[in-house]
Scaffold this motif. Sequence first.
Motif, PDB file in Angstrom:
ATOM      1  N   THR A  80      29.399  39.167  56.981  1.00  0.00           N
ATOM      2  CA  THR A  80      30.243  37.855  56.448  1.00  0.00           C
ATOM      3  C   THR A  80      31.680  38.036  57.227  1.00  0.00           C
ATOM      4  N   THR A  81      32.249  39.165  57.487  1.00  0.00           N
ATOM      5  CA  THR A  81      33.586  39.673  58.063  1.00  0.00           C
ATOM      6  C   THR A  81      33.646  38.918  59.533  1.00  0.00           C
ATOM      7  N   ALA A  82      34.697  38.524  59.830  1.00  0.00           N
ATOM      8  CA  ALA A  82      35.078  38.173  61.148  1.00  0.00           C
ATOM      9  C   ALA A  82      34.729  39.085  62.396  1.00  0.00           C
ATOM     10  N   GLN A  83      34.660  40.373  61.843  1.00  0.00           N
ATOM     11  CA  GLN A  83      34.404  41.504  62.941  1.00  0.00           C
ATOM     12  C   GLN A  83      33.032  42.181  62.674  1.00  0.00           C
ATOM     13  N   ARG A  84      32.127  42.769  63.622  1.00  0.00           N
ATOM     14  CA  ARG A  84      31.395  43.444  63.169  1.00  0.00           C
ATOM     15  C   ARG A  84      31.532  44.916  62.387  1.00  0.00           C
ATOM     16  N   LEU A  85      30.627  45.401  61.707  1.00  0.00           N
ATOM     17  CA  LEU A  85      31.146  46.506  60.988  1.00  0.00           C
ATOM     18  C   LEU A  85      31.090  47.858  61.693  1.00  0.00           C
ATOM     19  N   GLN A  86      31.988  48.619  61.694  1.00  0.00           N
ATOM     20  CA  GLN A  86      31.783  49.991  62.407  1.00  0.00           C
ATOM     21  C   GLN A  86      30.591  50.832  61.915  1.00  0.00           C
ATOM     22  N   ALA A  87      30.027  50.737  60.705  1.00  0.00           N
ATOM     23  CA  ALA A  87      28.945  51.405  60.357  1.00  0.00           C
ATOM     24  C   ALA A  87      27.650  50.672  60.981  1.00  0.00           C
ATOM     25  N   TYR A  88      27.694  49.479  61.026  1.00  0.00           N
ATOM     26  CA  TYR A  88      26.398  48.644  61.721  1.00  0.00           C
ATOM     27  C   TYR A  88      26.886  47.939  62.827  1.00  0.00           C
ATOM     28  N   PRO A  89      27.036  48.435  63.798  1.00  0.00           N
ATOM     29  CA  PRO A  89      27.622  47.757  65.013  1.00  0.00           C
ATOM     30  C   PRO A  89      26.432  46.486  65.516  1.00  0.00           C
ATOM     31  N   ASP A 126      35.286  30.075  61.817  1.00  0.00           N
ATOM     32  CA  ASP A 126      36.270  30.080  60.785  1.00  0.00           C
ATOM     33  C   ASP A 126      35.614  30.904  59.471  1.00  0.00           C
ATOM     34  N   TYR A 127      34.433  31.203  59.523  1.00  0.00           N
ATOM     35  CA  TYR A 127      33.894  31.721  58.412  1.00  0.00           C
ATOM     36  C   TYR A 127      34.341  33.386  58.565  1.00  0.00           C
ATOM     37  N   ASP A 128      34.952  33.845  57.483  1.00  0.00           N
ATOM     38  CA  ASP A 128      35.327  35.186  57.437  1.00  0.00           C
ATOM     39  C   ASP A 128      35.474  35.410  55.758  1.00  0.00           C
ATOM     40  N   VAL A 129      34.395  36.165  55.441  1.00  0.00           N
ATOM     41  CA  VAL A 129      34.525  36.507  53.965  1.00  0.00           C
ATOM     42  C   VAL A 129      34.807  38.240  53.896  1.00  0.00           C
ATOM     43  N   VAL A 130      35.546  38.616  53.041  1.00  0.00           N
ATOM     44  CA  VAL A 130      35.766  39.968  52.940  1.00  0.00           C
ATOM     45  C   VAL A 130      35.476  40.405  51.551  1.00  0.00           C
ATOM     46  N   ALA A 131      34.692  41.490  51.259  1.00  0.00           N
ATOM     47  CA  ALA A 131      34.287  41.831  49.978  1.00  0.00           C
ATOM     48  C   ALA A 131      35.348  42.947  49.633  1.00  0.00           C
ATOM     49  N   TRP A 132      36.164  42.762  48.621  1.00  0.00           N
ATOM     50  CA  TRP A 132      37.099  43.493  48.486  1.00  0.00           C
ATOM     51  C   TRP A 132      37.588  43.845  46.979  1.00  0.00           C
ATOM     52  N   HIS A 133      38.102  45.110  46.701  1.00  0.00           N
ATOM     53  CA  HIS A 133      38.478  45.382  45.275  1.00  0.00           C
ATOM     54  C   HIS A 133      40.063  45.852  45.659  1.00  0.00           C
ATOM     55  N   GLY A 134      40.701  45.567  44.311  1.00  0.00           N
ATOM     56  CA  GLY A 134      42.223  46.118  44.418  1.00  0.00           C
ATOM     57  C   GLY A 134      42.808  46.115  42.747  1.00  0.00           C
ATOM     58  N   LEU A 135      43.814  46.776  42.542  1.00  0.00           N
ATOM     59  CA  LEU A 135      44.321  46.960  41.396  1.00  0.00           C
ATOM     60  C   LEU A 135      45.714  46.155  41.260  1.00  0.00           C
ATOM     61  N   VAL A 136      45.806  45.305  40.090  1.00  0.00           N
ATOM     62  CA  VAL A 136      46.814  44.642  39.664  1.00  0.00           C
ATOM     63  C   VAL A 136      47.391  45.122  38.298  1.00  0.00           C
ATOM     64  N   ALA A 137      48.519  44.797  37.807  1.00  0.00           N
ATOM     65  CA  ALA A 137      49.004  45.069  36.819  1.00  0.00           C
ATOM     66  C   ALA A 137      49.571  43.804  36.100  1.00  0.00           C
ATOM     67  N   PRO A 138      49.880  44.016  34.777  1.00  0.00           N
ATOM     68  CA  PRO A 138      50.694  42.958  33.952  1.00  0.00           C
ATOM     69  C   PRO A 138      52.134  42.615  34.861  1.00  0.00           C
ATOM     70  N   LYS A 139      52.572  41.069  34.710  1.00  0.00           N
ATOM     71  CA  LYS A 139      53.749  40.635  35.321  1.00  0.00           C
ATOM     72  C   LYS A 139      54.963  41.454  34.626  1.00  0.00           C
ATOM     73  N   GLY A 140      55.929  41.542  35.331  1.00  0.00           N
ATOM     74  CA  GLY A 140      56.916  42.358  35.055  1.00  0.00           C
ATOM     75  C   GLY A 140      56.934  43.719  35.244  1.00  0.00           C
ATOM     76  N   LEU A 141      56.204  44.342  35.946  1.00  0.00           N
ATOM     77  CA  LEU A 141      56.048  45.814  36.058  1.00  0.00           C
ATOM     78  C   LEU A 141      57.319  46.194  36.955  1.00  0.00           C
ATOM     79  N   PRO A 142      58.133  47.105  36.313  1.00  0.00           N
ATOM     80  CA  PRO A 142      59.498  47.780  37.224  1.00  0.00           C
ATOM     81  C   PRO A 142      59.018  48.090  38.518  1.00  0.00           C
ATOM     82  N   PRO A 143      60.055  47.624  39.238  1.00  0.00           N
ATOM     83  CA  PRO A 143      59.898  47.863  40.843  1.00  0.00           C
ATOM     84  C   PRO A 143      59.547  49.506  41.085  1.00  0.00           C
TER      85      PRO A 143
END
Length: 326
Positions: free
Chosen positions: A226-235, A248-265
């Motif tokens: 689903t990503t715009a480019q081929r995967l290095q692991a499965y070329p 125009d189709y480009d879907v990335v499967a992603w994960h990330g971390l967020v915190a509550p608003k107002g986290l000190p810089p």
Amino acid sequence: MTAFNRRRFHAALASLALPAPFALRAEDRFPSRPLKIVCPFAPGGGSDFIARVASTLLGERLGQSAIVENRPGAGGTLGTELALRSPADGYTLLLVAGSYTVNPALYKLRFDPVADITPVIQLSKGAYVVCVNANVPARNLHELLAYGRQNPGKLTFASAGNGSHLHIVTEYLFGMAGVKATHVPYKGTGPAVTDLLAGNVDMLVAGTEALMQHVKAGKLRALAVTTAQRLQAYPDIPSVAEAGNLPDYDVVAWHGLVAPKGLPPAVLATLNDALNDGLQSKALIAQLEPTGVSPAGGTPGQFGTLIKAEIPRYGKVVRDNHIHSQ
């Protein structure tokens, strides 16, 4: 020593004993106690795995343990709400996935998915794989989409459930390609893969970790990533953009971390720096590469931009297809 000098000497000693105006107390230094990552999904899945990768990286680089607390329910919204109501001190973080950007269109949220968070970092990036069972005659994505256009509603596709990220990204693909297909929802990716292998459904878009073992065994056929480019692991597997002529189709499967608003810089910088450093680990890269998943990293601003961009994109897919939560 004169009396005057003695007084000056003792005054100097006393001043040394006083805390400097801007010195941090021990309890103010971050982190001074263990951290918690709330994972709003059940143990054992891909999100749980990435949460535990993040906890390990933080523990190694910050000198404090970071535990993972699984709080599944309501598509991840229950655990999300719990985490975002925590103090904005950096000790409670939230693991988010692509489904986070779908949920605003599916649920009546009691939090603002943009205004109530502090993006910390994108942890991973990968692709979903478009797979069909071995009995489907289409040899490539172009043929599959052509069949779908010529036979509205006859092509069946599985997902991990109504409103799941897998459901949304598949409808996004079909909407862009002008295909009408029949959705068959399951309670999770595992049962969907089982029925795909049995030939009960034609197609499934899911993670590499769930599908590629069966592709290698010849039981499933991988048509695209689903990503715009081929995967290095499965070329050898083309992207949807090239195989389906959908630039125009480009879907990335992603994960990330967020915190509550107002986290000190300063706290945000400490977390982001530690994780960026850890995500560059050669051992981690080697561990993830065979799965088709790569460490991401980057700035909080970059991750925030990704979240803001995907909410309206997937919201439109939900509305256009009249999708409801499970």
